[in-house]
Design a protein around this motif. Structure first.
Motif, PDB file in Angstrom:
ATOM      1  N   ASP A  15       0.824  -1.214   0.000  1.00  0.00           N
ATOM      2  CA  ASP A  15       0.000   0.000   0.000  1.00  0.00           C
ATOM      3  C   ASP A  15       0.859   1.266   0.000  1.00  0.00           C
ATOM      4  OD1 ASP A  15       0.944  -0.269   2.575  1.00  0.00           O
ATOM      5  OD2 ASP A  15      -0.910   0.405   3.509  1.00  0.00           O
ATOM      6  N   LYS A  16       2.153   1.137   0.203  1.00  0.00           N
ATOM      7  CA  LYS A  16       3.059   2.287   0.197  1.00  0.00           C
ATOM      8  C   LYS A  16       3.676   2.532  -1.182  1.00  0.00           C
ATOM      9  CE  LYS A  16       4.110   2.155   5.041  1.00  0.00           C
ATOM     10  NZ  LYS A  16       2.994   2.935   5.463  1.00  0.00           N
ATOM     11  N   TYR A  18       4.020   3.542  -5.086  1.00  0.00           N
ATOM     12  CA  TYR A  18       3.407   4.546  -5.952  1.00  0.00           C
ATOM     13  C   TYR A  18       2.975   3.935  -7.282  1.00  0.00           C
ATOM     14  CZ  TYR A  18       5.042   8.101  -2.716  1.00  0.00           C
ATOM     15  OH  TYR A  18       5.248   8.860  -1.601  1.00  0.00           O
ATOM     16  N   ASP A  19       3.732   2.949  -7.755  1.00  0.00           N
ATOM     17  CA  ASP A  19       3.433   2.272  -9.010  1.00  0.00           C
ATOM     18  C   ASP A  19       3.473   0.765  -8.779  1.00  0.00           C
ATOM     19  OD1 ASP A  19       3.432   4.719 -10.412  1.00  0.00           O
ATOM     20  OD2 ASP A  19       5.607   4.600 -10.693  1.00  0.00           O
ATOM     21  N   LEU A  27      -0.493   3.801  -8.678  1.00  0.00           N
ATOM     22  CA  LEU A  27      -1.380   3.423  -7.579  1.00  0.00           C
ATOM     23  C   LEU A  27      -1.762   4.618  -6.710  1.00  0.00           C
ATOM     24  CD1 LEU A  27       0.418   0.136  -6.496  1.00  0.00           C
ATOM     25  CD2 LEU A  27      -1.624   0.368  -7.917  1.00  0.00           C
ATOM     26  N   ARG A  28      -0.825   5.532  -6.510  1.00  0.00           N
ATOM     27  CA  ARG A  28      -1.111   6.759  -5.750  1.00  0.00           C
ATOM     28  C   ARG A  28      -0.160   7.850  -6.217  1.00  0.00           C
ATOM     29  NH1 ARG A  28       1.649   7.338  -0.294  1.00  0.00           N
ATOM     30  NH2 ARG A  28       3.425   5.952  -0.435  1.00  0.00           N
ATOM     31  N   LYS A  29      -0.558   9.071  -5.959  1.00  0.00           N
ATOM     32  CA  LYS A  29       0.202  10.223  -6.415  1.00  0.00           C
ATOM     33  C   LYS A  29       1.055  10.756  -5.262  1.00  0.00           C
ATOM     34  CE  LYS A  29      -0.525  14.664  -8.607  1.00  0.00           C
ATOM     35  NZ  LYS A  29      -1.507  15.656  -9.035  1.00  0.00           N
ATOM     36  N   LYS A  31       2.799  13.424  -2.833  1.00  0.00           N
ATOM     37  CA  LYS A  31       2.317  14.716  -2.355  1.00  0.00           C
ATOM     38  C   LYS A  31       3.484  15.618  -1.996  1.00  0.00           C
ATOM     39  CE  LYS A  31      -2.107  13.205  -0.812  1.00  0.00           C
ATOM     40  NZ  LYS A  31      -2.893  13.138  -1.924  1.00  0.00           N
ATOM     41  N   LYS A 115       8.656  10.460  -5.770  1.00  0.00           N
ATOM     42  CA  LYS A 115       8.311   9.086  -5.371  1.00  0.00           C
ATOM     43  C   LYS A 115       9.388   8.466  -4.504  1.00  0.00           C
ATOM     44  CE  LYS A 115       5.626   8.138  -9.484  1.00  0.00           C
ATOM     45  NZ  LYS A 115       5.468   7.293 -10.666  1.00  0.00           N
TER      46      LYS A 115
END
Length: 117
Positions: A15-16, A18-19, A27-29, A31, A115
């Motif tokens: 879950d940590k 990014y890709d 998976l997440r951007k 910040k 990232k």
């Protein structure tokens, strides 16, 4: 560390991440940090300030030119009507704006989200 499923390939991924390491799907951007957000908003505010300053000075310059022309027409001009800013002053303001914007633009670039962090 929890595992989630990739929406593209259904592989189990941290879950940590990014890709997705398998298919590369995002998976997440990342910040910006607090300092990065502060620099971003400061950059925006400075540019808005300079846009308004240049517009106000150009408007004042045009108004003073109009007053000078009216005084010349009426024959009441005993010299030059003083202006708040000249053509050179506007150019200096634009150069100052460029230098400040470049400085904060470089700072903004170095505080962009990454990232790797």
């Amino acid at each position: 560390m929890a595992l989630i499923k990739c929406p593209e390939c259904s592989a189990e991924v941290s879950d940590k991440a990014y890709d997705c390491p398998r298919c590369g799907a995002p998976l997440r951007k990342p910040k910006r940090t607090l300092f990065g957000r502060f620099v971003k908003w400061l950059f925006i505010a400075i540019n808005i300030f300079f846009v308004l300053a240049v517009a106000a000075n150009i408007a004042q310059y045009e108004k003073n030119k109009e007053l000078e022309n009216m005084a010349n027409i009426l024959g009441q001009a005993h010299g030059k009507v003083p202006t708040n800013i000249t053509d050179d002053g506007i150019i200096i303001l634009l150069i100052f704006w460029f230098i400040i914007a470049c400085f904060f633009g470089i700072l903004l670039y170095f505080t962009r989200p990454s990232k790797n962090s």
